[in-house]
Structures are given as structure tokens and as C-alpha cells.
Design a protein around this motif. Structure first.
Motif, short mmCIF file in Angstrom:
data_model
loop_
_atom_site.label_atom_id
_atom_site.label_comp_id
_atom_site.label_asym_id
_atom_site.label_seq_id
_atom_site.Cartn_x
_atom_site.Cartn_y
_atom_site.Cartn_z
N ALA A 123 0.72 -1.21 0.00
CA ALA A 123 -0.01 -0.16 -0.07
C ALA A 123 0.71 1.25 -0.09
CB ALA A 123 -0.93 -0.04 1.26
N VAL A 124 0.76 2.15 -0.90
CA VAL A 124 1.62 3.40 -1.00
C VAL A 124 0.73 4.56 -1.52
CG1 VAL A 124 3.57 2.00 -2.05
CG2 VAL A 124 1.86 2.78 -3.59
N GLU A 125 1.25 5.64 -1.37
CA GLU A 125 0.55 6.75 -1.38
C GLU A 125 0.52 7.27 -3.16
OE1 GLU A 125 -1.22 8.58 0.60
OE2 GLU A 125 -0.74 7.47 2.11
N ASP A 126 1.73 6.59 -3.60
CA ASP A 126 1.67 7.06 -5.08
C ASP A 126 1.97 5.92 -6.02
OD1 ASP A 126 1.79 8.21 -7.64
OD2 ASP A 126 3.27 9.58 -7.06
N THR A 127 1.10 5.32 -6.77
CA THR A 127 1.60 4.00 -7.59
C THR A 127 2.09 4.39 -8.86
OG1 THR A 127 -0.72 3.94 -8.49
CG2 THR A 127 -0.19 2.80 -6.38
N SER A 128 2.28 5.96 -9.24
CA SER A 128 2.73 6.20 -10.55
C SER A 128 4.28 5.40 -10.98
CB SER A 128 3.17 7.73 -10.47
OG SER A 128 1.96 8.43 -10.36
N GLY A 129 4.35 5.26 -12.11
CA GLY A 129 5.58 4.76 -12.61
C GLY A 129 5.39 3.11 -12.48
N GLY A 130 4.53 2.47 -12.06
CA GLY A 130 4.45 1.21 -11.74
C GLY A 130 3.15 0.69 -12.19
N PHE A 131 2.64 -0.72 -11.68
CA PHE A 131 1.05 -1.09 -11.93
C PHE A 131 0.61 -1.09 -10.61
CE2 PHE A 131 3.34 -3.21 -15.59
CZ PHE A 131 2.47 -2.93 -16.36
N ARG A 132 -0.76 -0.41 -10.78
CA ARG A 132 -1.82 -0.52 -9.60
C ARG A 132 -2.78 -1.71 -9.60
NH1 ARG A 132 -4.64 3.85 -10.67
NH2 ARG A 132 -6.52 2.91 -10.91
N VAL A 133 -2.82 -2.17 -8.48
CA VAL A 133 -3.57 -3.53 -8.40
C VAL A 133 -4.93 -3.14 -7.70
CG1 VAL A 133 -3.72 -5.75 -7.49
CG2 VAL A 133 -1.59 -4.94 -8.14
N ASN A 134 -5.98 -3.47 -8.70
CA ASN A 134 -7.37 -3.11 -7.92
C ASN A 134 -7.99 -4.40 -7.51
OD1 ASN A 134 -7.35 -0.32 -8.99
ND2 ASN A 134 -7.66 -1.09 -10.75
N THR A 135 -8.45 -4.48 -6.20
CA THR A 135 -9.01 -5.61 -5.70
C THR A 135 -10.54 -5.42 -5.19
OG1 THR A 135 -8.60 -5.12 -3.50
CG2 THR A 135 -6.68 -6.32 -5.01
N SER A 136 -11.04 -6.79 -5.10
CA SER A 136 -12.25 -6.79 -4.68
C SER A 136 -12.26 -6.41 -3.00
CB SER A 136 -13.29 -8.07 -5.16
OG SER A 136 -12.50 -9.20 -4.51
N SER A 137 -13.55 -6.45 -2.45
CA SER A 137 -13.45 -6.58 -0.91
C SER A 137 -13.02 -7.71 -0.41
CB SER A 137 -14.97 -6.42 -0.52
OG SER A 137 -15.87 -7.34 -0.98
N ASP A 138 -13.08 -8.95 -1.24
CA ASP A 138 -12.38 -10.34 -0.51
C ASP A 138 -11.07 -10.47 -0.88
OD1 ASP A 138 -12.98 -10.72 -3.19
OD2 ASP A 138 -14.24 -12.36 -2.76
N GLY A 139 -10.48 -9.34 -1.40
CA GLY A 139 -9.24 -9.54 -1.90
C GLY A 139 -8.68 -10.23 -3.20
N LYS A 140 -9.76 -10.52 -4.26
CA LYS A 140 -9.40 -11.06 -5.43
C LYS A 140 -9.15 -9.87 -6.44
CE LYS A 140 -11.77 -13.32 -9.08
NZ LYS A 140 -10.90 -14.31 -9.39
N VAL A 145 -3.36 -2.13 -13.60
CA VAL A 145 -3.52 -0.94 -14.60
C VAL A 145 -2.30 0.10 -14.26
CG1 VAL A 145 -6.11 -0.88 -14.77
CG2 VAL A 145 -4.87 0.54 -12.93
N ARG A 146 -2.05 0.66 -15.22
CA ARG A 146 -0.89 1.68 -15.24
C ARG A 146 -1.10 2.72 -13.84
NH1 ARG A 146 3.74 0.27 -17.73
NH2 ARG A 146 3.31 -0.70 -19.64
N GLY A 147 -0.14 2.64 -13.09
CA GLY A 147 -0.27 3.29 -11.71
C GLY A 147 -0.60 4.78 -11.69
N GLY A 148 -0.99 5.34 -10.53
CA GLY A 148 -1.35 6.87 -10.62
C GLY A 148 -2.19 6.95 -9.32
N GLY A 149 -1.69 7.76 -8.30
CA GLY A 149 -2.56 7.80 -7.14
C GLY A 149 -2.31 6.82 -6.09
N PRO A 150 -2.91 6.79 -4.85
CA PRO A 150 -2.55 5.84 -4.06
C PRO A 150 -3.48 4.68 -4.38
CG PRO A 150 -4.39 7.20 -3.40
CD PRO A 150 -3.95 7.83 -4.55
N GLY A 151 -2.97 3.45 -3.54
CA GLY A 151 -3.48 2.18 -3.90
C GLY A 151 -2.40 1.15 -3.73
N TYR A 152 -2.77 0.09 -4.44
CA TYR A 152 -1.62 -1.11 -3.97
C TYR A 152 -0.89 -1.21 -5.42
CZ TYR A 152 -4.53 -3.03 -0.38
OH TYR A 152 -5.16 -3.35 0.71
N LEU A 153 0.42 -1.00 -4.89
CA LEU A 153 1.36 -0.94 -5.98
C LEU A 153 2.11 -2.44 -6.20
CD1 LEU A 153 3.75 0.49 -7.78
CD2 LEU A 153 5.23 0.48 -5.88
N HIS A 154 2.00 -3.14 -7.26
CA HIS A 154 2.60 -4.39 -7.67
C HIS A 154 4.16 -4.08 -7.42
CE1 HIS A 154 3.89 -7.72 -10.70
NE2 HIS A 154 3.47 -8.16 -9.63
N LEU A 155 4.74 -5.00 -6.74
CA LEU A 155 6.25 -4.99 -6.47
C LEU A 155 6.99 -5.82 -7.32
CD1 LEU A 155 6.12 -4.97 -2.45
CD2 LEU A 155 6.20 -3.15 -4.01
#
Length: 313
Positions: A123-140, A145-155
Motif C-alpha cells: 500500500a503506497v501513496e503514489d503508484t505512478s511509474g508502476g502497476f496499480r492492483v485493483n482488488t475486490s473486498s474479498d481480496g481477489k 492498470v498503469r499506476g497513478g494515485g494511492p493504492g496497491y503497488l505491484h512490487l
């Protein structure tokens, strides 16, 4: 782990190659090429076969080298054509560096949850420059997508079963597979500037808890060593020098009379540290010469550079 294939996606795509006599994957870090640290992480979780994808010429005796596919996911499509049926693939991108414990976290989640695909995220404040991982409420995982803004950054670390990899290569959507996340709360570094190497050195040496001193090192009885240190083969520590850990002193390094090496410094192979010089919080690449009385602080000195006596950085 039987059937585990380790893949390192290793393009030469940044400023780091300027520090080395070769490309980014071969920049020296704590006594070995940067690429080897990624392979060691994969080896720690049981990888028995290695594939390295790069856009530069790399010669390795223990890995198959293939052409880089243009990006991380395109490269995995290429990998799907050559890995054995029934195997598990763990792919690591050299755009982000994580310690070995992160690889273990990924595999523990992947195996315990029975996912087709598991991605390591933070979990990061800025996912720019990487891939942001969008998940459902149950973690799926719903999408990457291309990063931007806060969210889960694919490491840049993914575990994927071979049959799922073939399906994705054939055009299947992520939503048709069991795709989950492994959450990482430890340190990581985006490897996109020379300064990122200093961060890796600092974090790695900060976790050093004991010393390792080669029996082939030549150490003056009047040299002083404090705290955890690594002294590699054929290093020479001259009279009255001080090594104050955590510090790495590489193969064939010469540390002159009265010199001080301290505080998360890494001195790579064949470097010369002149008499009464001081190096702190810095990475000194191979074959560098630091002149008498120089002070090197929070700096990165590239391969073969000569720093004149008395210089302060």
C-alpha cells in the motif's frame, strides 16, 4: 521446491548502467552483480531453473537468457512458451527490489491459498511509474492498470502456475482465474536511479547481525573493526584503519593507514581507499581510487573513478 522456475525480467532501462562497465543488471552491489541478488531471492524459495529476460547481452552459466519482451507481462507471455507443464513460475522485475523475506511471503500466500496467480503488493501513496492492483473486498484481483494515485503497488513479483500462464498468453482475462494478493509491509526500493542503490545498501546492511571475515583477508593487528562487518577475500586493511559496521569491504579492496569506513558503506571489488580517507553512507563501485584524506559521504562513486586527495563530497 520441485518444478519452480525463477524468471528475472532484467532490461537495461535506466541511469544505472553509467555506474558500471556493463549494463544495469551487472552493476556491482555488495560483491555481486545486481542481477544475482534477484536470482538469490528466487533461489531462496526453491527455484531450480532460471530464465533471465534482457535487452542486453548477458552471459550466465546457470540461467537461460531470452530476449526481453518489451514489458513485464509481455515477457511472461514469452516465458509461457518454454516452461514445463505443471511448473510454477515466479517472476521478478528488476524495476523494484525487495529482500528475500518478500519472496517467502509471496510463496507462502500462493501455496496456502491455492491461487492460479499471486501478486506481491504494498500500500503506497503514489503508484505512478508502476502497476496499480485493483482488488475486490474479498481480496481477489480485478485488474492491473498503469499506476497513478494511492493504492496497491505491484512490487514486480508474481507467482503463477504454468497452465494459468498459458491461458493468459492465449488472451484470457485475469477475472477468469483465481488471482490473489500477498501483502508486503517491509522495505522495498524502486530501482530507477543511481540513488536507489544507496537505499538498497543501507537497508541490507542495516539487517546485518553478525560479522563475516574471510580467512584470505590480510588485516593489520593494528586495524580496528567494530560492529557487524563483511570483509571479503583478499581485502587488505592497513595499520590504524577503522571499519565501523555495518559495512561491506569487497574482494581485493585496499584500505589505507588511518582510513575510516563506517555507517552502511559498501566498498566494491578492487577499490582503493587512501590513507586517512573517510567513507560513510556511500557505495564505492569496483576499481575506484579514493585519494588520501578525502571525505566521501552519502555518495555513489562509479566504476573506475579516481577521486583526488582531499576531495569532499
Amino acid at each position: 521446491m520441485d518444478g519452480l522456475v525463477g524468471v528475472v525480467v532484467a532490461p537495461d532501462n535506466g541511469e544505472l548502467s553509467a555506474l558500471s562497465s556493463g549494463a544495469k543488471p551487472m552493476v556491482s552491489l555488495l560483491g555481486k552483480p545486481l542481477l544475482r541478488h534477484y536470482m538469490d531471492g528466487l533461489r531462496a524459495i526453491g527455484a531450480s531453473r532460471f530464465i533471465v529476460a534482457s535487452n542486453v547481452s548477458i552471459s550466465l552459466s546457470d540461467a537461460e537468457v531470452i530476449d526481453y519482451g518489451g514489458d513485464y507481462w509481455a515477457t511472461l507471455v514469452k516465458v509461457s512458451e518454454i516452461v514445463p507443464r505443471g511448473s510454477t513460475v515466479v517472476a521478478s522485475s528488476m524495476d523494484i527490489y525487495v529482500p528475500k523475506e518478500a519472496y517467502e511471503t509471496l510463496m507462502n500466500v500462493h501455496l496456502s491459498m491455492g491461487h492460479d496467480v499471486t501478486v506481491l503488493v504494498a500500500a503506497v501513496e503514489d503508484t505512478s511509474g508502476g502497476f496499480r492492483v485493483n482488488t475486490s473486498s474479498d481480496g481477489k484481483v480485478l485488474s492491473l492498470v498503469r499506476g497513478g494515485g494511492p493504492g496497491y503497488l505491484h512490487l514486480g513479483l508474481t507467482a503463477i502456475e504454468q497452465d494459468a500462464l498459458v491461458k493468459l498468453a492465449g488472451g484470457a482475462e485475469l477475472g477468469s482465474l483465481r488471482v490473489g494478493v500477498a501483502h508486503w509491509g517491509g522495505w522495498f526500493t524502486r530501482v530507477n536511479t543511481p540513488w536507489s542503490l544507496l537505499e538498497i545498501v543501507r537497508n541490507t546492511l542495516a539487517n546485518l547481525t553478525s560479522s563475516s571475515i574471510s580467512t584470505r583477508a590480510r588485516i593489520s593487528p593494528r586495524a580496528s573493526m567494530e560492529g557487524p562487518v563483511i570483509i571479503d577475500d583478499d581485502a587488505v586493511l592497513d595499520h590504524n584503519c577503522t571499519i565501523r559496521g555495518p559495512v561491506y569491504v569487497g574482494k581485493g579492496v585496499y584500505v589505507g593507514t588511518g582510513a575510516l569506513i563506517r555507517n552502511h558503506a559498501a566498498i566494491e571489488e578492487g577499490a582503493i581507499i587512501g590513507a586517512n580517507a573517510e567513507v560513510t553512507e556511500s557505495l564505492i563501485e569496483p576499481r575506484v581510487t579514493i585519494g588520501r584524506g578525502a571525505f566521501i559521504g552519502a555518495s555513489l562513486i562509479g566504476h573506475g573513478v579516481v577521486v583526488e586527495p582531499g576531495v569532499v563530497t
